[in-house]
Motif scaffolding. Structure first.
Motif, short mmCIF file in Angstrom:
data_model
loop_
_atom_site.label_atom_id
_atom_site.label_comp_id
_atom_site.label_asym_id
_atom_site.label_seq_id
_atom_site.Cartn_x
_atom_site.Cartn_y
_atom_site.Cartn_z
N VAL A 42 0.83 -1.21 0.00
CA VAL A 42 0.00 0.00 0.00
C VAL A 42 0.87 1.26 0.00
CG1 VAL A 42 -1.75 1.28 1.31
CG2 VAL A 42 -1.89 -1.20 1.14
N ALA A 43 2.09 1.19 0.56
CA ALA A 43 2.92 2.39 0.76
C ALA A 43 3.12 3.20 -0.51
CB ALA A 43 4.26 1.98 1.37
N PRO A 44 3.57 2.61 -1.64
CA PRO A 44 3.77 3.48 -2.83
C PRO A 44 2.48 4.11 -3.33
CG PRO A 44 4.06 1.16 -3.38
CD PRO A 44 3.98 1.23 -1.90
N PHE A 45 1.34 3.42 -3.16
CA PHE A 45 0.07 4.01 -3.58
C PHE A 45 -0.30 5.20 -2.70
CE2 PHE A 45 -0.07 -0.17 -5.42
CZ PHE A 45 -0.72 0.00 -6.63
N GLY A 83 13.13 0.65 -7.24
CA GLY A 83 11.75 0.33 -7.57
C GLY A 83 10.80 1.49 -7.30
N TRP A 84 11.00 2.16 -6.17
CA TRP A 84 10.16 3.32 -5.84
C TRP A 84 10.36 4.45 -6.86
CZ3 TRP A 84 7.22 5.04 -1.37
CH2 TRP A 84 6.86 4.00 -0.51
N SER A 85 11.61 4.65 -7.31
CA SER A 85 11.87 5.74 -8.25
C SER A 85 11.16 5.53 -9.58
CB SER A 85 13.38 5.88 -8.48
OG SER A 85 13.90 4.72 -9.11
N VAL A 86 10.89 4.28 -9.94
CA VAL A 86 10.14 4.00 -11.17
C VAL A 86 8.64 3.99 -10.89
CG1 VAL A 86 9.72 2.28 -12.96
CG2 VAL A 86 12.06 2.70 -12.16
N LEU A 87 8.24 3.40 -9.77
CA LEU A 87 6.82 3.20 -9.49
C LEU A 87 6.11 4.49 -9.11
CD1 LEU A 87 4.66 1.00 -9.34
CD2 LEU A 87 5.29 0.64 -6.94
N LEU A 88 6.78 5.34 -8.31
CA LEU A 88 6.11 6.55 -7.83
C LEU A 88 5.68 7.49 -8.95
CD1 LEU A 88 7.82 7.75 -4.53
CD2 LEU A 88 5.50 6.95 -4.87
N MET A 116 10.55 7.94 2.03
CA MET A 116 9.44 8.60 1.37
C MET A 116 8.35 8.96 2.37
SD MET A 116 10.34 9.12 -1.63
CE MET A 116 8.78 9.90 -2.04
N GLY A 117 8.24 8.18 3.44
CA GLY A 117 7.29 8.52 4.49
C GLY A 117 7.64 9.82 5.18
N VAL A 118 8.95 10.07 5.36
CA VAL A 118 9.39 11.33 5.96
C VAL A 118 9.02 12.51 5.05
CG1 VAL A 118 11.40 12.63 6.75
CG2 VAL A 118 11.24 10.19 7.21
N VAL A 119 9.13 12.30 3.72
CA VAL A 119 8.84 13.38 2.77
C VAL A 119 7.37 13.80 2.85
CG1 VAL A 119 8.79 13.98 0.32
CG2 VAL A 119 10.71 12.67 1.25
N VAL A 120 6.47 12.81 2.95
CA VAL A 120 5.03 13.12 2.91
C VAL A 120 4.42 13.19 4.30
CG1 VAL A 120 4.80 12.02 0.65
CG2 VAL A 120 4.34 10.68 2.71
#
Length: 359
Positions: free
Chosen positions: A31-34, A159-164, A327-331
């Motif tokens: 769920v995190a990347p979504f 993976g996050w850099s492509v998926l996000l 990424m959690g820190v960013v948002v």
């Protein structure tokens, strides 16, 4: 006056909500990347809507906003390259001398406290050799484990850099349709309140983001000029990086502080009392910068509109960092602000309705 829902119905809704929350928590890694991409899409959709009102095609407007966001991230990465490329050779060349200088400073004090320390270079080498022979197996295992963990982290980051960007693109492309469907799922009596709530969120986030951008630009200029006045060779990249990285509270400022301190110690190590000059420069520039940000820029430009106490900010950063990583820190702050607004509305509704009292 409408008849209150039975207590059993209310408990059923609570149980269903708890089950959904538990299911999402169980699959947090999926769920995190979504969730992160949804927050990014929510932050970018006003700009996309603005471009669309200027008769830009929706897909082109989304691509332009995502491109600008990726360009900002790329600038931060590019700024780190000259810093690292210059600091690493300096650290490699000066590390032996710095360690010996540190050892000469600490050895007499440790000896005064009764702690055994080598008195000559030969004694130091012998103790290091014995230490490596006795603990080499343990250290090798720790290094191998760290490499495995770090490799997994790098793969996850890739993976996050492509998926996000991909997920954010699709959120933004169908934003109006998605929000309309969600509103359609709400009971009719809730739609007006939901519309008012989202309008309040949009206004708060717009003001917060505009103010935060101004704070970042002003601080980037301040740190660059401040470090340059003290003679830092890497004043501009470190200053701009620190200014832009303050969008991540505490972490960005702390990383910029460490880079400036390391650069100063390495640059002025050969100068008499160079370490004192470096420490004084970093203390003045970054101490004054924190005062300017906390007491002038943030209250005037951002106005503390996020509505979080500093303790709440720290708690949000730690929780989202634990749940979603970097990424959690960013948002963390936008999501926490949304949660605060939602919590206040739910509390007011609960206090007016007497949820468990049936009144």
């Amino acid at each position: 006056m409408s008849t209150p829902a039975p207590l059993s119905t209310k408990l059923a809704w609570l149980l269903a909500a708890s089950a959904i929350a538990g299911l999402l928590w169980w699959h947090a890694a999926v769920v995190a990347p979504f969730l992160v991409s949804l927050v990014l899409a929510y932050a970018l959709h006003p700009a996309v809507d603005c471009l669309q009102r200027w008769r830009w095609p929706r897909a082109l407007a989304v691509s332009a906003c995502l491109g600008l966001l990726l360009l900002t991230v790329l600038i931060l990465v590019v700024l780190v390259v000259p810093i690292v490329s210059q600091l690493v050779p300096m650290l490699r060349d000066q590390l032996p001398d710095l360690l010996m200088r540190l050892w000469r400073e600490l050895a007499p004090r440790l000896d005064q406290w009764g702690l055994p320390v080598p008195t000559t270079i030969d004694d130091l080498k012998q103790q290091l050799s014995e230490l490596m022979q006795n603990h080499m197996g343990q250290w090798s295992g720790a290094v191998w484990t760290s490499l495995l963990v770090g490799g997994g982290g790098l793969l996850s980051l890739a993976g996050w850099s492509v998926l996000l960007p991909m997920l954010t693109f699709y959120w933004l492309l169908d934003w109006a349709d998605i929000t309309a469907r969600i509103k359609g799922l709400l009971p009719a009596r809730w739609r007006s309140s939901a519309h008012d709530f989202m309008a309040e969120c949009d206004e708060l986030m717009g003001q917060y983001l505009r103010g935060q951008v101004l704070v970042m630009l002003i601080l980037a200029l301040y740190y660059s000029v401040g470090l340059a006045l003290f003679g830092f060779k890497l004043a501009m990249p470190i200053g701009v990086f620190t200014g832009l990285a303050v969008c991540i509270p505490y972490l960005g400022y702390g990383l910029g502080l460490v880079l400036a301190l390391l650069a100063g110690l390495l640059q002025f190590a050969a100068v008499p009392d160079g370490w004192g000059h470096a420490l004084l420069a970093v203390a003045v520039v970054y101490g004054l910068g924190q005062v300017i940000e906390s007491f002038f820029l943030t209250p005037r430009l951002v106005g503390e509109r996020i509505g979080l106490h500093p303790l709440g900010v720290i708690l949000a950063l730690m929780l989202f960092g634990q749940w979603l990583g970097f990424m959690g820190v960013v948002v963390a702050l936008p999501t926490a602000a949304f949660a605060v607004l939602l919590g206040r509305r739910l509390l007011r509704t609960y206090q007016r309705s007497g949820f468990f009292l049936g009144s």
